[in-house]
Design an enzyme around this catalytic site. Structure first.
Site, PDB file in Angstrom:
ATOM      1  N   LYS A  69       2.306   3.747   2.173  1.00 57.31           N
ATOM      2  CA  LYS A  69       3.522   3.441   2.809  1.00 57.31           C
ATOM      3  C   LYS A  69       4.125   4.676   3.666  1.00 57.31           C
ATOM      4  O   LYS A  69       4.840   4.457   4.534  1.00 57.31           O
ATOM      5  CB  LYS A  69       4.437   3.108   1.783  1.00 57.31           C
ATOM      6  CG  LYS A  69       4.186   1.267   1.434  1.00 57.31           C
ATOM      7  CD  LYS A  69       5.014   0.933   0.247  1.00 57.31           C
ATOM      8  CE  LYS A  69       4.889  -0.719   0.161  1.00 57.31           C
ATOM      9  NZ  LYS A  69       6.166  -1.131  -0.473  1.00 57.31           N
ATOM     10  N   ASP A 106      11.203  -4.949   2.711  1.00 57.18           N
ATOM     11  CA  ASP A 106      11.199  -4.916   1.251  1.00 57.18           C
ATOM     12  C   ASP A 106      12.795  -5.286   1.024  1.00 57.18           C
ATOM     13  O   ASP A 106      13.187  -5.999   0.049  1.00 57.18           O
ATOM     14  CB  ASP A 106      10.969  -3.593   0.494  1.00 57.18           C
ATOM     15  CG  ASP A 106       9.265  -3.535   0.333  1.00 57.18           C
ATOM     16  OD1 ASP A 106       8.575  -4.575   0.585  1.00 57.18           O
ATOM     17  OD2 ASP A 106       8.726  -2.321   0.077  1.00 57.18           O
TER      18      ASP A 106
END
Ligand code: ATR
Length: 277
Positions: A69, A106
């Site tokens: 990420k 997210d």
């Protein structure tokens, strides 16, 4: 000539456990889109070359999961403000000019999950108490602040990590000692567990909710089990609760829309599919 099928995927290392192919595959089928969503195992040292290969092969983009990420954000030519602020990306878009845009969905997934269950809920209702200060916490703290939380109280086993969040996000963050949770519970309008405590195979999250206001919304990013002990305890005393599965489903929406051109919906059918898998 017929347009070629659109391609997207998810890369990680390991990747076997990912539920993303199930989610995107369901939407592709339901929306009758000519496209594929593939699961690709990519070791860290092969990440850059692997992403470049996907660009060459004509992929529209990809989801990125652990441990890539942060590397995904570094590799991109541009990044959304939220990905930059969170310091990590979970969604890459390969633009027609060959450049790569990084996003982090997210936090949006977190907020939309709560709103789907409680449309009137907003972070601006009052202080939020966030347990944990890892990667998931960072995305959620960002989202709570962006949605207008007047204060986000962060408690973490390793307090220095919570202090890093305060240094980064500024003075709307208050750090409390993990052992002193009971002193701040009474302020919370939203309580979020972002730690792995309570997950199957992990130690339980042992906190007393005694001083939590009864109207505080309680949510957990753990979704296995779906109803964690935290959510069960909160539900028993009458608090509104939202399980963590919806965050996983909602974070997938923006990527799908970007790559395949249609905004999909998160509904009970999708929840049942993922729960049954
Ligand atoms: P993620 O990206 O899912 O947030 P992470 O960055 O590894 O994963 O963060 C895990 C979180 O769970 C951290 O807040 C971690 O606390 P530490 O920073 O002290 O490690 C928390 N956590 C994990 N196991 C824990 C335990 N046994 N007790 C308390 N907190 C725990």
């Amino acid at each position: 000539m017929r347009e070629p099928a659109k391609l997207a995927g998810v890369v990680g290392w390991p990747i076997g456990h990912s539920k993303s192919p199930l989610i995107h595959g369901h939407w592709l089928q339901q929306l009758e889109i000519d496209g594929y969503y593939l699961k690709l195992a990519m070791p860290p040292r092969g990440f850059h070359a692997g992403i470049q290969k996907m660009v060459e092969l004509g992929f529209s983009g990809t989801n990125v999961t652990l441990p890539h990420k942060e590397a995904a954000l570094q590799l991109a030519d541009d990044a959304t403000e939220r990905a930059q602020s969170i310091g990590a990306a979970n969604t890459l878009w390969f633009r027609p000019d060959g450049s790569i845009l990084a996003d982090n969905t997210d936090g949006e997934g977190f907020l939309n999950n709560l709103r789907q269950h409680y449309p009137d809920w907003t972070a601006s209702d009052g202080p939020a108490l966030v347990l944990g200060a890892g990667g998931a916490s960072r995305a959620i703290v960002y989202a709570l602040l962006a949605d207008g939380a007047p204060k986000v109280i962060v408690a973490n086993r390793t307090q220095s990590r919570a202090e890093l969040l305060r240094d980064h996000f500024g003075d709307r963050i208050e750090v409390v000692d993990w052992m002193n949770l009971s002193t701040v519970l009474e302020e919370a309008k939203t309580l979020v567990n972002t730690t792995s405590l309570g997950m199957e195979g992990q130690p339980p999250l042992n906190i007393s909710l005694r001083s939590l206001p009864q109207d505080a919304l309680v949510t957990d990013i753990v979704y296995s089990p779906l109803m964690t002990d935290l959510l069960l305890a909160a539900q028993r005393r009458g608090n509104p609760v939202v399980d963590g599965l919806g965050m996983l489903l909602h974070q997938a929406v923006p990527g799908f829309e970007m790559w395949f051109g249609t905004r999909p919906v998160v509904n009970q059918e999708l929840r049942d599919l993922v729960l049954g898998a």
